[in-house]
Design a protein around this motif. Sequence first.
Motif, PDB file in Angstrom:
ATOM      1  N   ASN A  44       0.832  -1.206   0.000  1.00  0.00           N
ATOM      2  CA  ASN A  44       0.000   0.000   0.000  1.00  0.00           C
ATOM      3  C   ASN A  44       0.867   1.258   0.000  1.00  0.00           C
ATOM      4  O   ASN A  44       0.621   2.203  -0.754  1.00  0.00           O
ATOM      5  N   LEU A  45       1.914   1.255   0.838  1.00  0.00           N
ATOM      6  CA  LEU A  45       2.788   2.430   0.895  1.00  0.00           C
ATOM      7  C   LEU A  45       3.564   2.606  -0.399  1.00  0.00           C
ATOM      8  O   LEU A  45       3.777   3.741  -0.857  1.00  0.00           O
ATOM      9  N   ALA A  50       4.154   5.434  -5.587  1.00  0.00           N
ATOM     10  CA  ALA A  50       4.056   5.436  -7.047  1.00  0.00           C
ATOM     11  C   ALA A  50       3.044   6.476  -7.534  1.00  0.00           C
ATOM     12  O   ALA A  50       3.262   7.133  -8.561  1.00  0.00           O
ATOM     13  N   LEU A  51       1.959   6.633  -6.801  1.00  0.00           N
ATOM     14  CA  LEU A  51       0.980   7.678  -7.146  1.00  0.00           C
ATOM     15  C   LEU A  51       1.626   9.053  -7.103  1.00  0.00           C
ATOM     16  O   LEU A  51       1.393   9.898  -7.981  1.00  0.00           O
ATOM     17  N   GLU A  52       2.417   9.277  -6.063  1.00  0.00           N
ATOM     18  CA  GLU A  52       3.068  10.585  -5.924  1.00  0.00           C
ATOM     19  C   GLU A  52       4.060  10.831  -7.056  1.00  0.00           C
ATOM     20  O   GLU A  52       4.314  11.986  -7.421  1.00  0.00           O
ATOM     21  N   ARG A  53       4.562   9.740  -7.631  1.00  0.00           N
ATOM     22  CA  ARG A  53       5.497   9.877  -8.753  1.00  0.00           C
ATOM     23  C   ARG A  53       4.777   9.813 -10.093  1.00  0.00           C
ATOM     24  O   ARG A  53       5.417   9.729 -11.149  1.00  0.00           O
ATOM     25  N   GLN A  54       3.435   9.812 -10.029  1.00  0.00           N
ATOM     26  CA  GLN A  54       2.596   9.772 -11.238  1.00  0.00           C
ATOM     27  C   GLN A  54       2.803   8.476 -12.028  1.00  0.00           C
ATOM     28  O   GLN A  54       2.578   8.442 -13.238  1.00  0.00           O
ATOM     29  N   ASP A  55       3.193   7.431 -11.328  1.00  0.00           N
ATOM     30  CA  ASP A  55       3.353   6.128 -11.979  1.00  0.00           C
ATOM     31  C   ASP A  55       2.102   5.304 -11.661  1.00  0.00           C
ATOM     32  O   ASP A  55       2.090   4.462 -10.757  1.00  0.00           O
ATOM     33  N   ALA A  56       1.028   5.571 -12.419  1.00  0.00           N
ATOM     34  CA  ALA A  56      -0.259   4.953 -12.108  1.00  0.00           C
ATOM     35  C   ALA A  56      -0.223   3.441 -12.293  1.00  0.00           C
ATOM     36  O   ALA A  56      -0.860   2.692 -11.533  1.00  0.00           O
ATOM     37  N   GLY A  57       0.519   2.948 -13.278  1.00  0.00           N
ATOM     38  CA  GLY A  57       0.551   1.517 -13.519  1.00  0.00           C
ATOM     39  C   GLY A  57       1.162   0.763 -12.365  1.00  0.00           C
ATOM     40  O   GLY A  57       0.613  -0.251 -11.898  1.00  0.00           O
ATOM     41  N   ALA A  58       2.337   1.233 -11.877  1.00  0.00           N
ATOM     42  CA  ALA A  58       2.991   0.577 -10.745  1.00  0.00           C
ATOM     43  C   ALA A  58       2.123   0.671  -9.495  1.00  0.00           C
ATOM     44  O   ALA A  58       2.031  -0.273  -8.706  1.00  0.00           O
ATOM     45  N   THR A  82      -8.208   5.149  -7.035  1.00  0.00           N
ATOM     46  CA  THR A  82      -7.485   6.355  -7.451  1.00  0.00           C
ATOM     47  C   THR A  82      -6.500   6.035  -8.571  1.00  0.00           C
ATOM     48  O   THR A  82      -6.393   6.765  -9.570  1.00  0.00           O
ATOM     49  N   ALA A  83      -5.771   4.913  -8.401  1.00  0.00           N
ATOM     50  CA  ALA A  83      -4.816   4.520  -9.441  1.00  0.00           C
ATOM     51  C   ALA A  83      -5.528   4.200 -10.747  1.00  0.00           C
ATOM     52  O   ALA A  83      -5.079   4.594 -11.836  1.00  0.00           O
ATOM     53  N   ARG A  84      -6.631   3.499 -10.646  1.00  0.00           N
ATOM     54  CA  ARG A  84      -7.370   3.149 -11.865  1.00  0.00           C
ATOM     55  C   ARG A  84      -7.959   4.386 -12.534  1.00  0.00           C
ATOM     56  O   ARG A  84      -8.095   4.438 -13.762  1.00  0.00           O
ATOM     57  N   ARG A  85      -8.288   5.379 -11.725  1.00  0.00           N
ATOM     58  CA  ARG A  85      -8.774   6.647 -12.301  1.00  0.00           C
ATOM     59  C   ARG A  85      -7.664   7.312 -13.107  1.00  0.00           C
ATOM     60  O   ARG A  85      -7.903   7.827 -14.217  1.00  0.00           O
ATOM     61  N   MET A  86      -6.453   7.300 -12.545  1.00  0.00           N
ATOM     62  CA  MET A  86      -5.322   7.895 -13.262  1.00  0.00           C
ATOM     63  C   MET A  86      -5.046   7.154 -14.565  1.00  0.00           C
ATOM     64  O   MET A  86      -4.607   7.743 -15.556  1.00  0.00           O
ATOM     65  N   LEU A  87      -5.340   5.847 -14.569  1.00  0.00           N
ATOM     66  CA  LEU A  87      -5.136   5.042 -15.767  1.00  0.00           C
ATOM     67  C   LEU A  87      -6.267   5.199 -16.781  1.00  0.00           C
ATOM     68  O   LEU A  87      -6.181   4.680 -17.895  1.00  0.00           O
ATOM     69  N   GLY A  88      -7.336   5.886 -16.364  1.00  0.00           N
ATOM     70  CA  GLY A  88      -8.466   6.086 -17.258  1.00  0.00           C
ATOM     71  C   GLY A  88      -9.366   4.872 -17.378  1.00  0.00           C
ATOM     72  O   GLY A  88     -10.148   4.781 -18.337  1.00  0.00           O
ATOM     73  N   ASN A  89      -9.294   3.974 -16.411  1.00  0.00           N
ATOM     74  CA  ASN A  89     -10.104   2.754 -16.432  1.00  0.00           C
ATOM     75  C   ASN A  89     -11.324   2.961 -15.529  1.00  0.00           C
ATOM     76  O   ASN A  89     -11.303   2.611 -14.340  1.00  0.00           O
ATOM     77  N   ALA A  90     -12.367   3.552 -16.110  1.00  0.00           N
ATOM     78  CA  ALA A  90     -13.535   3.920 -15.301  1.00  0.00           C
ATOM     79  C   ALA A  90     -14.246   2.699 -14.728  1.00  0.00           C
ATOM     80  O   ALA A  90     -14.701   2.721 -13.576  1.00  0.00           O
ATOM     81  N   ALA A  91     -14.359   1.648 -15.497  1.00  0.00           N
ATOM     82  CA  ALA A  91     -15.069   0.456 -15.021  1.00  0.00           C
ATOM     83  C   ALA A  91     -14.346  -0.153 -13.827  1.00  0.00           C
ATOM     84  O   ALA A  91     -14.978  -0.566 -12.843  1.00  0.00           O
TER      85      ALA A  91
END
Length: 421
Positions: A44-45, A50-58, A82-91
């Motif tokens: 989780n951490l 990775a979110l803070e580094r804008q690495d949504a996939g990781a 949140t990560a899936r939102r950054m990836l554009g995966n709405a479902a």
Amino acid sequence: MAGGTIHQHLEAAQHARSAGQRDVARKHLEAVLAIDSEEPSARNLLGVDALERQDAGASADHFEIACRREPDNRGHWINLATARRMLGNAAAEEAALEKALTLDQTDLLALIRLAELYERQGRSAKAADRWRAVIQLSSHIEDPSPEFLAIVERAKNAVREEKRQLATAVADALDAELSEASVRDRRRMQAASDAWLGKRAIYANHCEGLHYPFLPADEFFDREHFTWLEQLEAATAVVIEELKAVLATPDVGLVPYISMPEGMPANKWSELDKSLDWGALHLWKEGERNDAVCARVPRTAALLESLPLPRISGRAPNAFFSILKAGAHIPPHTGVTNVRSVVHLPLIVPAGCAFRVGGETRSWRVGEAFVFDDTIEHEAWNRSNEDRAVLIIDTWNPHLSEHERAMIRRLYEAADRQRLG
């Protein structure tokens, strides 16, 4: 970073993150994974990092492992969303947020994120459902922050707009049907849709006396039940002429409609008690004909005699001129029994006068009679500078059969004999 336990590395990682040493924190977390590759707190951490580094996939990879290892942790699912939102995966985002809500339906953050997701997708009805939940839960939050208050206001605006859109859609769908409907069907359908949309309430009967069950609780009765209303309305000019002649005399004979016993505790009627703000001139009262008043308005009295009014000794009919003074208000109240209905024939109606029964408000129109159920909450007001006059007449509830009316008479007669015996 060799050596140390999982707990020690997690604690060191938290301290390093707090100190802004993200690289150090990351090494401690990697040391945790060397011991347990799916340790959920470390995953989780690392996902947050990775979110803070804008690495949504990781970040999504880390959160998915954390959710698999600790499926009952709502925070993991919201982070994954949140990560899936950054990836554009709405479902996938929606699925993660719905999972968080299955763990706790009161999770405000999940509700807000879902509402925002549905808004982005143009699903206004589903967004409004989630915003409604946010509004409901917000009432339990003490000392909310300005940021949260802004979210609540956004929620309220969204709900209002969804309701407006729904009302427009319903109105458009029903427009042609309502234009072709009968007066009765149009009124009932309009009331049903308005209540469903939250624009009005549906009121039930409340009887101070005899409540006859299973009769329709209709605010205003359909005219078709009272074939004699046209006869009554046709006499409007005569009734007005006679009433005005009486009102022009020095001794009109009006009495307060409300006259409570001395010592009665203060209540909704106190302002009108023994006041001519609401005055009455009775032609018939509780089954007794007022010969003196009837002699002053003979044609009106004859008209009443010709109508199919209830005849119950000591109780009915009742018929009187109701005078509501300028500025007066009759408070919301309910009547005695639903075996009767009440007729209004408007006679003198200045602008600013109206009458509400349940969820429907009407303006009196001179010469246009209507009949209502007075056991449904009703009120009246005169916001003009002149007095308002209406002829009020009791009649039977139109949904009673002739046999029921006869039995009701017997019931009252028996009760009165018992009390007087």
